[in-house]
Design a protein around this motif. Sequence first.
Motif, PDB file in Angstrom:
ATOM      1  N   SER A  71       4.421   6.570  -8.258  1.00  0.00           N
ATOM      2  CA  SER A  71       3.471   5.545  -8.698  1.00  0.00           C
ATOM      3  C   SER A  71       4.028   4.746  -9.877  1.00  0.00           C
ATOM      4  CB  SER A  71       2.136   6.184  -9.065  1.00  0.00           C
ATOM      5  OG  SER A  71       2.305   7.202 -10.026  1.00  0.00           O
ATOM      6  N   TRP A  74       6.462   2.345  -8.330  1.00  0.00           N
ATOM      7  CA  TRP A  74       5.663   1.315  -7.647  1.00  0.00           C
ATOM      8  C   TRP A  74       5.105   0.325  -8.655  1.00  0.00           C
ATOM      9  CZ3 TRP A  74       0.871   2.633  -4.081  1.00  0.00           C
ATOM     10  CH2 TRP A  74       0.514   1.480  -3.373  1.00  0.00           C
ATOM     11  N   LEU A  89      -2.350   1.431 -10.734  1.00  0.00           N
ATOM     12  CA  LEU A  89      -1.183   2.301 -10.599  1.00  0.00           C
ATOM     13  C   LEU A  89      -0.905   3.054 -11.897  1.00  0.00           C
ATOM     14  CD1 LEU A  89       1.210  -0.032  -8.560  1.00  0.00           C
ATOM     15  CD2 LEU A  89       0.182   2.125  -7.789  1.00  0.00           C
ATOM     16  N   SER A  93      -0.777   7.026 -11.917  1.00  0.00           N
ATOM     17  CA  SER A  93       0.370   7.787 -12.433  1.00  0.00           C
ATOM     18  C   SER A  93      -0.048   8.707 -13.572  1.00  0.00           C
ATOM     19  CB  SER A  93       1.477   6.829 -12.897  1.00  0.00           C
ATOM     20  OG  SER A  93       1.025   5.998 -13.956  1.00  0.00           O
TER      21      SER A  93
END
Length: 244
Positions: A71, A74, A89, A93
């Motif tokens: 994550s 990403w 995100l 995370s």
Amino acid sequence: MDAFTSQFDSRNRWNYDTLKNFRQISPVVQNHLKQVYFSLCCAVIAAAVGAYFHVLWNIGGFLTTVGCVGSMIWLLSTSPHEEQKRVSLLMLSSLFEGASIGPLIDMAIQIDPSLIFSALVATSLVFACFSGAALVAKRREYLYLGGLVSSGLSVLLWLHFASSIFGGSIALFKFELYFGLLVFAGYIIVDTQEIVEKAHFGDLDYVKHALTLFTDLAAIFVRILIIMMKNSGERTEKKKKRRD
């Protein structure tokens, strides 16, 4: 120390107006820092939720660690224009990070539940002191520490790699623990000043900056909690020996 003593006037008295000035930090950068720290607080809350989920359902482990790293990657690869997605995100995370730390927190609860609160308070104090020192100090004053802390981090990685292959001793473990705490405390200073400088040059990506500080904060919390658990265990053993 120089970061604080430089705030005194000619009579060596604290100048509150100078402190509010934040060493010529512009209002735009100050607003950016508010967003960064607010996002950081939200990330810490998400991590606490993740740790709580582990305590309830035992979900923390390899998969949550992979999810945390994935994550983060990403997030960093997502365009800054997709603000809501990147914030989501960041929270994801942080949630995975909290779940990954969950087994350590669960162990601390079994030893002494008050250790978690003490570690959280100690981590907050360390972060506030070092981040505050970076903000109050002259701009770019501590950026030279970046090379030192990076070298320290590489030393830690090589020591961890060597100990995993050849085996480690208690003395080496203690060194990694305390030296790692020092390294990540240094990263708080360096990263805070880097965030200020990047913001002055137009980089107002508060989500990425909050992620940077969150990783420092998590690393410090883990080390402080381990130190407290170790000290608590040693005190318990000493009490048992005295009773025997």
